[in-house]
Write a protein that holds these residues in place. Structure first.
Motif, PDB file in Angstrom:
ATOM      1  N   HIS A 224      72.599  27.774  29.913  1.00  0.00           N
ATOM      2  CA  HIS A 224      71.232  28.293  29.844  1.00  0.00           C
ATOM      3  C   HIS A 224      71.030  29.207  28.645  1.00  0.00           C
ATOM      4  CE1 HIS A 224      68.666  26.983  33.046  1.00  0.00           C
ATOM      5  NE2 HIS A 224      69.647  27.054  33.910  1.00  0.00           N
ATOM      6  N   GLY A 225      72.085  29.441  27.862  1.00  0.00           N
ATOM      7  CA  GLY A 225      71.948  30.330  26.710  1.00  0.00           C
ATOM      8  C   GLY A 225      72.001  31.789  27.092  1.00  0.00           C
ATOM      9  N   GLN A 226      72.539  32.086  28.284  1.00  0.00           N
ATOM     10  CA  GLN A 226      72.560  33.476  28.725  1.00  0.00           C
ATOM     11  C   GLN A 226      73.937  34.113  28.567  1.00  0.00           C
ATOM     12  OE1 GLN A 226      70.937  32.698  32.576  1.00  0.00           O
ATOM     13  NE2 GLN A 226      68.833  33.012  31.903  1.00  0.00           N
TER      14      GLN A 226
ATOM     15  N   GLY B  87      63.922  47.262  28.575  1.00  0.00           N
ATOM     16  CA  GLY B  87      64.053  45.806  28.627  1.00  0.00           C
ATOM     17  C   GLY B  87      62.848  45.042  28.121  1.00  0.00           C
TER      18      GLY B  87
ATOM     19  N   ARG C 205      62.764  43.723  25.193  1.00  0.00           N
ATOM     20  CA  ARG C 205      63.411  42.674  24.400  1.00  0.00           C
ATOM     21  C   ARG C 205      62.753  42.463  23.031  1.00  0.00           C
ATOM     22  NH1 ARG C 205      62.782  40.941  29.420  1.00  0.00           N
ATOM     23  NH2 ARG C 205      61.411  39.175  29.134  1.00  0.00           N
TER      24      ARG C 205
ATOM     25  N   SER D  38      65.435  42.220  20.242  1.00  0.00           N
ATOM     26  CA  SER D  38      66.041  40.908  20.071  1.00  0.00           C
ATOM     27  C   SER D  38      65.075  39.948  19.390  1.00  0.00           C
ATOM     28  CB  SER D  38      66.461  40.348  21.426  1.00  0.00           C
ATOM     29  OG  SER D  38      66.929  39.044  21.279  1.00  0.00           O
TER      30      SER D  38
ATOM     31  N   LYS E 229      69.969  37.424  15.744  1.00  0.00           N
ATOM     32  CA  LYS E 229      70.011  37.145  17.185  1.00  0.00           C
ATOM     33  C   LYS E 229      71.361  37.514  17.783  1.00  0.00           C
ATOM     34  CE  LYS E 229      65.870  35.552  16.955  1.00  0.00           C
ATOM     35  NZ  LYS E 229      64.850  36.588  17.119  1.00  0.00           N
TER      36      LYS E 229
ATOM     37  N   ARG F 201      71.698  40.312  19.713  1.00  0.00           N
ATOM     38  CA  ARG F 201      71.510  41.232  20.831  1.00  0.00           C
ATOM     39  C   ARG F 201      71.502  40.427  22.118  1.00  0.00           C
ATOM     40  NH1 ARG F 201      69.170  45.978  20.732  1.00  0.00           N
ATOM     41  NH2 ARG F 201      69.688  47.192  18.889  1.00  0.00           N
ATOM     42  N   TYR F 202      72.171  40.964  23.134  1.00  0.00           N
ATOM     43  CA  TYR F 202      72.338  40.222  24.388  1.00  0.00           C
ATOM     44  C   TYR F 202      71.738  41.015  25.529  1.00  0.00           C
ATOM     45  CZ  TYR F 202      75.274  37.566  21.351  1.00  0.00           C
ATOM     46  OH  TYR F 202      75.708  36.812  20.303  1.00  0.00           O
TER      47      TYR F 202
ATOM     48  N   TRP G  83      70.473  39.525  31.831  1.00  0.00           N
ATOM     49  CA  TRP G  83      69.483  38.753  32.601  1.00  0.00           C
ATOM     50  C   TRP G  83      69.703  38.921  34.096  1.00  0.00           C
ATOM     51  CZ3 TRP G  83      65.679  37.475  29.639  1.00  0.00           C
ATOM     52  CH2 TRP G  83      65.912  37.161  28.295  1.00  0.00           C
TER      53      TRP G  83
ATOM     54  N   ASN H 279      64.381  31.759  33.293  1.00  0.00           N
ATOM     55  CA  ASN H 279      64.877  30.844  32.267  1.00  0.00           C
ATOM     56  C   ASN H 279      64.628  31.368  30.863  1.00  0.00           C
ATOM     57  OD1 ASN H 279      66.441  28.781  32.945  1.00  0.00           O
ATOM     58  ND2 ASN H 279      64.916  27.168  32.704  1.00  0.00           N
ATOM     59  N   LEU H 280      64.696  32.667  30.729  1.00  0.00           N
ATOM     60  CA  LEU H 280      64.667  33.225  29.384  1.00  0.00           C
ATOM     61  C   LEU H 280      66.121  33.317  28.928  1.00  0.00           C
ATOM     62  CD1 LEU H 280      62.131  36.018  30.191  1.00  0.00           C
ATOM     63  CD2 LEU H 280      61.697  34.133  28.643  1.00  0.00           C
ATOM     64  N   ASP H 281      66.369  33.331  27.645  1.00  0.00           N
ATOM     65  CA  ASP H 281      67.738  33.430  27.174  1.00  0.00           C
ATOM     66  C   ASP H 281      67.747  33.974  25.754  1.00  0.00           C
ATOM     67  OD1 ASP H 281      67.275  31.382  25.279  1.00  0.00           O
ATOM     68  OD2 ASP H 281      67.731  29.837  26.739  1.00  0.00           O
ATOM     69  N   ASN H 282      68.906  34.009  25.161  1.00  0.00           N
ATOM     70  CA  ASN H 282      69.005  34.369  23.754  1.00  0.00           C
ATOM     71  C   ASN H 282      69.016  33.048  22.979  1.00  0.00           C
ATOM     72  OD1 ASN H 282      69.453  35.722  21.378  1.00  0.00           O
ATOM     73  ND2 ASN H 282      71.653  35.894  21.659  1.00  0.00           N
TER      74      ASN H 282
ATOM     75  N   HIS I 292      65.500  32.915  23.161  1.00  0.00           N
ATOM     76  CA  HIS I 292      64.128  32.848  23.706  1.00  0.00           C
ATOM     77  C   HIS I 292      63.874  34.022  24.632  1.00  0.00           C
ATOM     78  CE1 HIS I 292      65.486  28.728  22.818  1.00  0.00           C
ATOM     79  NE2 HIS I 292      64.269  28.582  22.331  1.00  0.00           N
ATOM     80  N   VAL I 293      63.738  35.218  24.065  1.00  0.00           N
ATOM     81  CA  VAL I 293      63.653  36.404  24.908  1.00  0.00           C
ATOM     82  C   VAL I 293      62.233  36.671  25.416  1.00  0.00           C
ATOM     83  CG1 VAL I 293      65.681  37.597  24.057  1.00  0.00           C
ATOM     84  CG2 VAL I 293      63.526  37.794  22.821  1.00  0.00           C
ATOM     85  N   TRP I 294      61.255  36.120  24.759  1.00  0.00           N
ATOM     86  CA  TRP I 294      59.878  36.240  25.248  1.00  0.00           C
ATOM     87  C   TRP I 294      59.407  34.860  25.656  1.00  0.00           C
ATOM     88  CZ3 TRP I 294      56.839  39.675  21.193  1.00  0.00           C
ATOM     89  CH2 TRP I 294      57.367  40.979  21.233  1.00  0.00           C
TER      90      TRP I 294
ATOM     91  N   HIS J  81      57.113  41.489  32.558  1.00  0.00           N
ATOM     92  CA  HIS J  81      57.937  41.079  31.428  1.00  0.00           C
ATOM     93  C   HIS J  81      59.125  42.020  31.234  1.00  0.00           C
ATOM     94  CE1 HIS J  81      59.009  39.981  27.309  1.00  0.00           C
ATOM     95  NE2 HIS J  81      58.949  41.258  27.026  1.00  0.00           N
TER      96      HIS J  81
ATOM     97  N   TYR K 217      61.084  31.194  18.258  1.00  0.00           N
ATOM     98  CA  TYR K 217      62.440  31.401  18.765  1.00  0.00           C
ATOM     99  C   TYR K 217      63.319  30.180  18.564  1.00  0.00           C
ATOM    100  CZ  TYR K 217      60.831  35.626  21.005  1.00  0.00           C
ATOM    101  OH  TYR K 217      60.339  36.860  21.235  1.00  0.00           O
TER     102      TYR K 217
END
Lengths: 284, 459
Positions: A64-66, A130, A132, A135, A141, A143-144, A147, B58-61, B63-65, B122, B383
């Motif tokens: 999921h890219g997390q 938070g 974000r 980021s 990109k 910054r982590y 979640w 389903n946000l991620d790095n 795609h933070v917004w 958010h 993003y």
């Protein structure tokens, strides 16, 4: 909450912008990474997980890219017609570039990310709400975001491994941003130790976790204002200036044979990490 | 055709509007219950996300917004046409706005309240949102005055409080009418308190006019600045596709556009539900439709300006983002935005459709769909294809939690709006009377001078 506090302390947070005339004293932490030496083994990434109590998110969240890897090894495949295994990947270790004029710092609504006097881009977990935005505005990109609430999530650190968490580092709860700190806990511990001796840190007395484990010694970390430090000598040898947004050597006609460069320098974040271009054949 | 019949008796205006507070059509209750259900979906999603973490969205790095910010801009945009109708047209003496400005102003207030919710949901740490306000604290900490998000928080708060004040002040003479005509119950108490002892004396009217005009003048620059500041969230950042100088006017035009489209939708619904056919007349709808068409064309132009300036700028990263928008994974939504925002409004140019209610209802909803897509297409594609190549091979689609909250926000807005219309007069009685009076005076004058010219738009 006085106005004088606002006016005085405000400027203090931001006095180390490279175009200002305040010099870094006595430290400016910086790095140099030799991509020719990097074999893409990921040891730096693992060391970073161990040193900084980074949660291991598992396969699903990774997809999921997390994923939370503060230090990540990026793979790029040169497009020269050959395919693996004839053609190997080239690797780029990427972490927070500790920019001197960091795009993340100005946009944080609560001022949770600031610049320290020794040239680090600090992150205050307790202050972070938070949003974000940092980021969103980070060109690299790196910054982590938490979640999920990882400290209470099962299998982030398997039961038998919770004893090996680093006691010098806080665990981050859900909803805050985190990133590479240049192992600030090691820097601060080192500074305190040498303060008793009435001197400043010598080159090599503080190592970052990634530097410590790198089998090929690709990562050099140190104090850029110390002329004796390896990192200073490397930056100097490569003619990379911290305060330049375009290096003198690049302005010369026909380019230069020097390998040092900084990523996305033209955006003027003034990164504190210099990379040295890979010159050897990329096939493994 | 005249905007309004000139021989409506004042007593009838009172009676008709007051009736809307008591006996709407059954559709009203259907809408309210429907809105409650839709809202509860959003509440459920937020409870889930609050407990588990932002990851479920389903946000991620990188795609933070996601949809939260896109929908936040959408609702902020909706709020602008209320001010346009009530303040700008007030200053321009366009009196056809009088029967419809009250609900437009209510729409402003409630869409701002909806937008505020999106800022909250958010945040990763919603429970600490007050850190971004300059409140007194022991540690002497201030928020970061350099951050456009902080400007946002302040601008929205100012705009919201001013719009509530404007809505309330404009309602005082009507609240007095309500007070005098309703004789018992909680409503009587409510109207008595809110009418602030209004008796309709000359002095009160004079003060009232001055106050109303002052707030109107204050509100106009505020409205423009609020959406410019929302645009700054993007324009002040460094990211390709966001760092665009023309964003503030582009955002303001988009805001007026979606707001006007929403006014058409609500006009049609209110007109039926509260039996306002005599006040919300088709000629007034026609004027609103023409205004919407003009703004749609301004928006289309500004869109073209943005594309052209990116295309010819030789900023490779921004150009890449634009190409990705048109050809990448977001292409269907991006072209959908172009279609709904620039092609669909062409229907409004045809006279026969300018008063065709079913066509207008569908068109206005499509326009707002287009405007919502526009906001999403501003936020998301940057993003997927920003400066850093490592982020390029990773796409992300919002989860049902995000969609649920976007869906739920419409329920929340509709609920607030419908409750408002049942508790407060959604057609301004005193201003409709003024309008009828001025119009009849004007036509009498014409009769005397024997002229046959049309009196449309007089005053």
């Amino acid at each position: 909450m006085s106005v004088s506090n606002l006016l005085e302390n405000w400027a203090e947070f931001r006095h180390t912008h490279p175009v200002d005339d305040v010099p870094h004293d006595p430290y400016k932490w910086a790095m140099s990474i030799d991509l020719d030496a990097c074999s893409g083994c990921n040891a730096c990434s693992i060391a970073c997980y161990a040193e900084n109590n980074i949660p291991v998110v598992g396969k699903d969240k990774f997809e999921h890219g997390q994923v939370m890897h503060w230090m990540r090894i990026e793979r790029y495949w040169p497009e020269d017609g050959r395919e693996f295994p004839d053609q190997g990947a080239t690797f780029l270790p990427m972490m927070c570039q500790q920019c001197e004029a960091a795009p993340c710092e100005t946009v944080c609504p609560v001022g949770a990310t600031n610049h320290t006097a020794d040239g680090l881009n600090s992150q205050i977990y307790n202050r972070c709400v938070g949003s974000r935005y940092c980021s969103a505005n980070c060109p690299f990109k790196v910054r982590y975001f938490n979640w999920y609430d990882y400290p209470t999530t099962e299998n982030v650190w398997p039961a038998e491994m919770t004893q090996q968490l680093n006691p010098d580092i806080t665990l981050r709860g859900k909803g805050v941003m985190e990133k590479c700190t240049f192992c600030v806990q090691r820097i601060r511990a080192g500074e305190r130790a040498v303060k008793n001796e009435g001197r400043i840190l010598r080159d090599g007395e503080v190592q970052t976790a990634c530097q410590q484990v790198c089998p090929t010694g690709a990562i050099t970390f140190g104090n850029l204002v110390d002329p004796e430090s390896k990192v200073h000598q490397k930056w100097k040898a490569q003619q990379v200036e911290l305060t330049a947004d375009e290096q003198e050597k690049d302005k010369e006609e026909g380019g230069t044979d020097l390998r040092g460069y900084r990523i996305l320098e033209e955006l003027r974040p003034y990164p504190s990490v210099m990379y040295m271009e890979r010159v050897r054949e990329s096939a493994i | 055709m005249k905007d309004i019949r000139e021989d409506i008796a004042w007593a009838k205006i009172n009676k008709d509007v007051l009736k809307s507070l008591e006996s709407p059509r059954n559709l009203y209750w259907v809408i309210v219950i429907g809105a409650l259900l839709v809202f509860s979906v959003g509440v459920g999603c937020e409870i889930y996300q609050y407990n588990v973490g932002m990851g479920v969205a389903n946000l991620d790095n990188p795609h933070v917004w996601g949809l939260y910010i896109a929908t936040f801009i959408f609702w902020i945009g909706m709020s602008h046409s209320g001010t346009l109708l009530s303040a700008i047209l007030h200053l321009m003496h366009a009196d056809w706005r009088k029967p419809i400005y009250r609900f437009a102003e209510a729409m402003t207030t409630f869409s701002l309240m909806t937008a505020g919710l999106f800022v909250m949901v958010h945040l990763g740490r919603l429970w600490q949102f007050y850190y971004s306000l300059p409140y007194p604290n022991d540690r002497g900490l201030w928020p970061n005055f350099q951050s456009p998000l902080l400007w946002d928080a302040m601008a929205i708060f100012t705009y919201l409080s001013s719009s509530i004040l404007f809505l309330f002040v404009g309602m005082i003479p009507d609240l007095a009418i309500c007070r005098d005509n309703i004789h018992s119950g909680w409503r009587k108490k409510l109207y008595t308190v809110l009418a602030l002892g209004w008796e309709g004396t000359d002095r009160q009217w004079r003060n009232f006019r001055v106050t109303y005009l002052t707030i109107a003048c204050f509100l106009i620059p505020l409205a423009v600045s609020v959406h410019s500041i929302v645009a700054s969230d993007f324009a002040m950042s460094q990211q390709p596709g966001w760092h665009v100088t023309s964003f503030p006017p582009y955002f303001v035009a988009g805001a007026l556009y979606s707001g006007c489209a929403a006014i058409i939708t609500l006009f049609i619904i209110l007109r039926y539900v509260f039996k306002f056919e005599e006040y919300m007349t088709l000629p007034i709808l026609k004027k609103t439709v023409r205004l919407t068409f003009a703004i749609a064309m301004v928006w289309t132009y500004l869109n073209a300006v943005e594309f052209a300036s990116v295309w010819y700028s030789h900023d490779i990263a921004s150009k890449d983002v634009l190409i990705q928008k048109a050809t990448g994974p977001y292409a269907p939504y991006w072209w959908g935005m172009i279609f709904c925002g620039s092609v669909v409004p062409l229907i409004l140019a045809f006279k026969r459709f300018q008063t065709n209610i079913p066509v207008l209802l569908v068109t206005s909803l499509l326009l707002n769909l287009g405007m919502w897509l526009e906001r999403w297409m501003i936020v998301a594609p940057t993003y997927s294809h920003g400066y850093y190549p490592w982020t390029w091979d990773h796409d992300q689609f919002p989860s049902w939690v995000q969609w649920g909250m976007v869906f739920g926000s419409f329920g929340w807005f509709t609920l607030l709006f419908m409750v408002f219309c049942k508790v407060f007069p959604s057609v301004s009685m005193y201003e409709v009377k003024e309008m009828v009076y001025h119009r009849s005076l004007a036509s009498k004058k014409l009769e005397v001078s024997g002229s046959q010219e049309s009196v449309e738009g007089a005053h």
